[in-house]
Structure formats: structure tokens, C-alpha cells
Design an enzyme around this catalytic site. Sequence first.
Site, PDB file in Angstrom:
ATOM      1  N   LYS A 194       0.818  -1.178  -0.113  1.00  0.00           N
ATOM      2  CA  LYS A 194       0.157  -0.001   0.105  1.00  0.00           C
ATOM      3  C   LYS A 194       0.676   1.147  -0.201  1.00  0.00           C
ATOM      4  O   LYS A 194       0.569   2.113  -0.573  1.00  0.00           O
ATOM      5  CB  LYS A 194      -1.075  -0.014   1.194  1.00  0.00           C
ATOM      6  CG  LYS A 194      -2.140  -0.977   0.944  1.00  0.00           C
ATOM      7  CD  LYS A 194      -2.877  -1.358   2.308  1.00  0.00           C
ATOM      8  CE  LYS A 194      -3.880  -2.283   1.978  1.00  0.00           C
ATOM      9  NZ  LYS A 194      -4.651  -2.760   3.061  1.00  0.00           N
ATOM     10  N   ASP A 229     -11.107   2.677   3.427  1.00  0.00           N
ATOM     11  CA  ASP A 229     -11.454   1.290   3.311  1.00  0.00           C
ATOM     12  C   ASP A 229     -13.044   0.873   2.931  1.00  0.00           C
ATOM     13  O   ASP A 229     -13.350  -0.025   2.722  1.00  0.00           O
ATOM     14  CB  ASP A 229     -11.272   0.397   4.598  1.00  0.00           C
ATOM     15  CG  ASP A 229      -9.984  -0.560   4.458  1.00  0.00           C
ATOM     16  OD1 ASP A 229      -9.638  -1.032   3.408  1.00  0.00           O
ATOM     17  OD2 ASP A 229      -9.203  -0.972   5.585  1.00  0.00           O
ATOM     18  N   GLN A 258      -5.228  -1.791   9.308  1.00  0.00           N
ATOM     19  CA  GLN A 258      -4.962  -3.075   8.713  1.00  0.00           C
ATOM     20  C   GLN A 258      -5.606  -4.167   9.502  1.00  0.00           C
ATOM     21  O   GLN A 258      -5.343  -4.188  10.793  1.00  0.00           O
ATOM     22  CB  GLN A 258      -3.442  -3.508   8.690  1.00  0.00           C
ATOM     23  CG  GLN A 258      -3.276  -4.596   7.626  1.00  0.00           C
ATOM     24  CD  GLN A 258      -3.603  -4.619   6.268  1.00  0.00           C
ATOM     25  OE1 GLN A 258      -3.769  -3.494   5.514  1.00  0.00           O
ATOM     26  NE2 GLN A 258      -3.801  -5.792   5.461  1.00  0.00           N
TER      27      GLN A 258
HETATM   28  N1  GUN Z   1      -7.126  -7.117   5.520  1.00  0.00           N
HETATM   29  C1  GUN Z   1      -7.115  -8.152   4.306  1.00  0.00           C
HETATM   30  N2  GUN Z   1      -7.819  -7.061   3.440  1.00  0.00           N
HETATM   31  C2  GUN Z   1      -7.885  -5.716   3.965  1.00  0.00           C
HETATM   32  C3  GUN Z   1      -8.220  -4.648   3.268  1.00  0.00           C
HETATM   33  O1  GUN Z   1      -8.960  -4.471   2.291  1.00  0.00           O
HETATM   34  N3  GUN Z   1      -8.182  -3.572   4.174  1.00  0.00           N
HETATM   35  C4  GUN Z   1      -7.846  -3.559   5.548  1.00  0.00           C
HETATM   36  N4  GUN Z   1      -7.763  -2.777   6.226  1.00  0.00           N
HETATM   37  N5  GUN Z   1      -7.269  -4.833   6.078  1.00  0.00           N
HETATM   38  C5  GUN Z   1      -7.399  -5.795   4.991  1.00  0.00           C
END
Ligand code: GUN
Length: 308
Positions: free
Chosen positions: A56, A123, A100
Site C-alpha cells: 500500500k 476502506d 490493517q
Molecule cells: N486485510 C485484508 N484485506 C484488507 C483490506 O482490504 N483492508 C484492511 N484494512 N485490511 C485488510
Amino acid sequence: MIKIAELISGPEIAKDIKAEVAEEVSEIVRLKGVRPGLTVILVGDDPASKVYVRNKQLGCEQVGFKSEAIRMDENVSTEDLLKKIDHLNYDINVHGILVQLPLPPQVDKNRVLESIFPEKDVDGFHPMSMGKLVAQQDCLVPATPSGIIEMLKRKDIKIQGKEAVIVGRSVIVGRPMALLLINESATVTVCHTKTRDMGAHTRNAEILIVSAGRPNLIGGDMVSEGTVVIDVGINRISKDQADPEILKWRKDDFETKGATLIGDVNFLEVEPKASYITPVPGGVGPMTIAMLLKNTLKATKMQLGLKL
Ligand code: GUN
């Protein structure tokens, strides 16, 4: 003649989206002197989460965002996490906040997700964002399902009126996916672990989206000719878990890395029947990051009062 499905390349489409985001970032910096900023909170040391967060951040660099990763201890309390988020909520240099997942068990995930200001919720996991999606109001939409819609649109695959079948009812993928497909006027079926005769549903699909987290769940006998198949699964298979076909197909991966990544769809069986299919790796994965960046751009524009 052997018919071969057209592969939908996630990395290619993600590259186009990132280029579009980067162009708008330059414009915002020029016009407003503001650089979009994304802050990611990572709790603990989960190796997969660390890789996701790193990717990211790389994505942020590619489009010219400011990015920050905040590491917090595995034993962090909900209160300490909430304090950190509150600080970020009021920081005008932070336009997007992402925690996350998964979080360790002592942390109250719902309280954490609800504490992020919805306008910074890149998100799209805040109940306000989810509720707006249900109410068909403009909002920040979870990145993976919106990335899938984007892939279909950019390949000129018609959605309106199609029989769309989703396998998996998760909050992150299956549920928002169903809502987005309804908004695009598809007829939507959602299958899950308690579905009786899943094949009867999946064989009826013109667009099949699989997000179950089970390797090779969808075999060739579960898909009809000409189906558009989107595989959201990412399953790591070690050499001792692999069947002979996968061992042969992914020989190089096993020799160099001792493991390979496969989806929820049995690609070798389904690809000859599909009209379009996303491979794993190289399918939906990179789209999630591209759409997260697009969400962060949208959040920035909302906060700056710029036209969307
Ligand atoms: N863990 C797995 N996929 C995601 C996601 O799309 N966003 C976040 N914040 N955590 C994740």
C-alpha cells in the site's frame, strides 16, 4: 480449435488507474498546494499484513501521495488505538486512515472501525459508509468489490440484466459486491457455506465472483460455457499440499519459493469454459490497492471541497 478465455489482467488495469490518480494528484498539488496523505495503522507482526501494508505504501509513492505506516504493539489496547485514530481524524494532512485487519483478539474491531471519521474511511468499512452503500448514496466503497466492477467496466463486460452469482458473504467482499452489482442492475445471487447445491447456482451464473477463501472450490463442472469468472481467492499452497497437476503447472514456483499462490477457482478446469477469467496471481489483487488509492484521492477531494 481449443477455446481460450481472455485473461483480465489486474496489474494492467491497476496501472491505468494509478496513472489517472497520479495525474489528479499533480493537479491538486498545483491548485491547492496539498498532497493527499494516507496513514495505515498496522498492529502486531503478522507477515502477510506487513506485506500488504508495504505494498500500500509503494502504491502511495507511485501516485505521489504522502504515506505513513504506524506500527503498534501486538498487545495494544482498544483505548490506545482509539486515541491514535482520534489524533489522525483531526490531522488535516491525513486524508485517509486505514487500520490493517485482522486485529488481535483483545482489540474491539467494531469500536475501532467506527472511530474513523467516515470522510477519512478509505476502506469503506465504517457502518456509515456501508449504510450509504445500502441506501445508494455516494460514499467510500470497499476497494476489492469496487475494483471488480472497475475491471468489468474497463473490459466492456455488460453487467445490466446479467445473472451474477457471488460465492462468499463476507463484509469486506461478498456483501458490498452484491450491493454494487444490484446498483449496476444485475440479478444477484449470494452463495455461502450453508448453500444447498452450490453448483446449481454457479452454473446459472453469467458473471461468477468467488471470494470464499477455499482453494479450488469451483471446479469445471460448476461453471457454464461463456461465464465471466472473477477469482478473489489468494491461497498459499506449499509443495506438500499441492496435487500433481498444480505441482506440474507451478513447478518453477515450488522450485524457487517452495510454494505457490492459487485462487478459489480451479483455473486449469474452468479457464477452457470461461469467456473471461482473472488469474491468481495477476488478477484482482493489484486492483484492491489501485482502488484504495482512488478512494484516498476521493476522500482528499471531499475534504478540500473539490468537485468529484
Ligand atoms: N486485510 C485484508 N484485506 C484488507 C483490506 O482490504 N483492508 C484492511 N484494512 N485490511 C485488510
